[in-house]
Write a protein that holds these residues in place. Structure first.
Motif, PDB file in Angstrom:
ATOM      1  N   TYR A 259       0.846  -1.184   0.000  1.00 19.15           N
ATOM      2  CA  TYR A 259       0.000   0.000   0.000  1.00 19.15           C
ATOM      3  C   TYR A 259       0.894   1.251   0.000  1.00 19.15           C
ATOM      4  O   TYR A 259       2.072   1.188   0.342  1.00 19.15           O
ATOM      5  CB  TYR A 259      -0.884   0.017   1.251  1.00 19.15           C
ATOM      6  N   VAL A 264       4.368   0.219   2.034  1.00 24.01           N
ATOM      7  CA  VAL A 264       3.880  -0.466   3.237  1.00 24.01           C
ATOM      8  C   VAL A 264       3.380  -1.866   2.872  1.00 24.01           C
ATOM      9  O   VAL A 264       2.355  -2.011   2.192  1.00 24.01           O
ATOM     10  CB  VAL A 264       2.734   0.328   3.902  1.00 24.01           C
ATOM     11  N   VAL A 266       1.450  -5.279   3.436  1.00 27.49           N
ATOM     12  CA  VAL A 266       0.292  -5.699   4.231  1.00 27.49           C
ATOM     13  C   VAL A 266       0.091  -7.195   4.026  1.00 27.49           C
ATOM     14  O   VAL A 266      -0.025  -7.665   2.892  1.00 27.49           O
ATOM     15  CB  VAL A 266      -0.984  -4.933   3.825  1.00 27.49           C
ATOM     16  N   MET A 268      -1.966 -10.664   4.288  1.00 24.86           N
ATOM     17  CA  MET A 268      -3.368 -11.097   4.270  1.00 24.86           C
ATOM     18  C   MET A 268      -3.444 -12.551   3.868  1.00 24.86           C
ATOM     19  O   MET A 268      -2.488 -13.115   3.337  1.00 24.86           O
ATOM     20  CB  MET A 268      -4.193 -10.238   3.305  1.00 24.86           C
TER      21      MET A 268
END
Length: 474
Positions: A259, A264, A266, A268
């Motif tokens: 992101y 950044v 992330v 998931m």
């Protein structure tokens, strides 16, 4: 052996990209020549302006796709079917681009049939080369050449898991020298020697040839990790980090998205391949036509024979219909040929070895998996797939979902007539909890790694097992 020793002196990766590219272009232009021979019987039309232009574009776009799609890369632990899938996908993209140019530029002199010959020939040569190359590479590594020396920092469950992955198949060419850790996990049985603590790493790197270091340390070891990075850069050892994401999730496969302009990361849950609509369509279309083929050309003549044998062997119905757990844990009626005498425990108790409930013809049907043939009707009805996790009795689903935390994850996909767990030995009676845990592990791996070629591989292995027999098929 002399050739193998010469190969051992070099790193394939240094020259692999160029060699791969050159050989692919040889295959591509050979396919072009063959397409002219197949269509016209000679090479007289090769020098036509339109033909030369399309041939040049075919070479340019194939080179572009090779580098853009990174098709030349070979991960040592990658499966052959994954490489083939990537190659086929790239070939389809190439075909679409060239077809678009032929239409837009209105090249009327380009024979459409010749282009069909070209892509068929190129596909056959590409696939055979990829398989041959991987077999040769595996053979060379099996002999101990073209190997990489590995050390793992972190004598814990994560590090040992990586050790098992790297050393499971000798053809991957990895040699794990051992572990380094100041505080080895006493609950983890290491399958490689403990070489010392963190302070011994630099001495080891300076006195041994190490190619790669895998770091399996918790994030709170920041200072140690920074020191390891500096050491690896100094001694030209490639360092790789194994993130301990299982502190957040029990899944073995995750997806990392970036992101904010890629700054950044992330973490998931990784999307299953069958959550992609195109993949679901491919699997559904294959299921329909494959099951229809089996029903029309096999079941149509096999059914009357088995019907008579089942009836003559014991009284009762031809089919055994049982409620089983399907996708999203929804129950559905699963069809089988009846293999037991009619009994009240059929919906609660698994068949065991030398089970007195199994009829003589039933034992044969189970051993050859012919009792599963009616499930092709389940596939046509949409309750099942040809390949997927095997459906369990409702009582077993309820029982094991309480004992195994991720048991219900296997219900993310449609159940199958055969599956990855079955062709890897996890079928039949589950005497111990570990038997079911192994089955669940393989089922989840299938869900997270699905590909059309993997389905084909499982079907082929199932077909072979039918004739070879399986000691767990009772």
């Amino acid at each position: 052996m002399i050739l193998l020793k010469i190969l051992a002196s070099y790193r394939f990766s240094r020259y692999f990209k160029i060699g791969f590219l050159v050989w692919d272009l040889v295959l591509l232009n050979s396919a072009i020549a063959l397409s002219f021979l197949f269509q016209f019987g000679n090479l007289n039309f090769v020098n036509l302006k339109d033909a030369k232009a399309i041939s040049l574009l075919a070479n340019i776009f194939w080179i572009s796709l090779l580098f853009y799609k990174d098709s030349y890369r070979i991960i040592r632990t990658e499966r052959i079917e994954a490489i083939l899938y990537r190659t086929i996908r790239m070939l389809l993209i190439h075909m679409a681009i060239i077809s678009l140019f032929i239409v837009v530029l209105d090249y009327e002199k380009i024979s459409r049939m010749r282009m069909v010959y070209f892509y068929v020939a190129f596909f056959i040569m590409l696939v055979n080369f990829r398989i041959f190359f991987m077999k040769v590479l595996k053979f060379i590594r099996l002999k101990g050449f073209n190997s990489r020396n590995i050390v793992i920092v972190g004598a814990n469950a994560t590090g040992e898991r990586m050790n098992r992955i790297l050393t499971k198949d000798l053809t991957s060419g990895y040699k794990v020298m051992g572990f380094f850790d100041d505080e080895p996990d006493p609950n983890t049985q290491l399958m490689a020697p403990l070489l010392g603590g963190f302070n011994n790493i630099e001495t080891y790197l300076s006195t041994h040839e190490v190619d790669e270091m895998y770091v399996a340390l918790h994030i709170d070891k920041v200072k140690v990790i920074n020191r390891l990075t500096a050491l690896c850069e100094h001694y030209m050892v490639r360092i790789k980090f194994i993130p301990d994401f299982q502190q957040y999730t029990k899944s073995n496969r995750v997806q990392v998205s970036f992101y904010g302009n890629g700054n950044v990361p992330v973490l998931m849950f990784r999307k299953e391949p069958l959550e992609i609509p195109l993949h679901r369509i491919i699997k559904k279309v294959f299921d329909f036509f494959f099951s229809l083929f089996v029903i029309v050309f096999v079941f149509s003549w096999l059914f009357p024979i088995l019907m008579v044998l089942i009836k003559l062997n014991s009284p009762g119905p031809i089919f055994f219909v049982q409620q089983r757990s399907g996708r999203d844990n929804k129950a559905f009626p699963c069809f089988k040929f009846r293999t037991m005498y009619v009994n009240d425990a059929a919906n609660r108790v698994q068949a065991t070895q030398n089970d007195s409930r199994v009829t003589k013809i039933g034992a044969f049907l189970r051993r050859t998996s012919l009792d599963e043939f009616p499930q092709f009707f389940n596939v046509l009805l949409g309750n099942m797939s040809v390949v997927g996790p095997r459906p369990h009795m409702l009582s077993h689903t309820e029982q094991y979902s309480e004992l195994i935390n991720n048991f219900l994850v296997r219900h993310y996909a449609k159940p199958g007539i055969t599956g990855w767990a079955q062709v890897n030995g996890f079928r039949g009676e589950t005497k111990e909890l570990s038997d079911m845990e192994g089955r669940v592990e393989h089922d989840i791996w299938y869900i997270e790694n699905w590909s059309f070629l993997l389905d084909v591989k499982i079907i082929w292995k199932t077909f072979v097992q039918v004739f070879q027999g399986d000691k767990k098929a009772y």
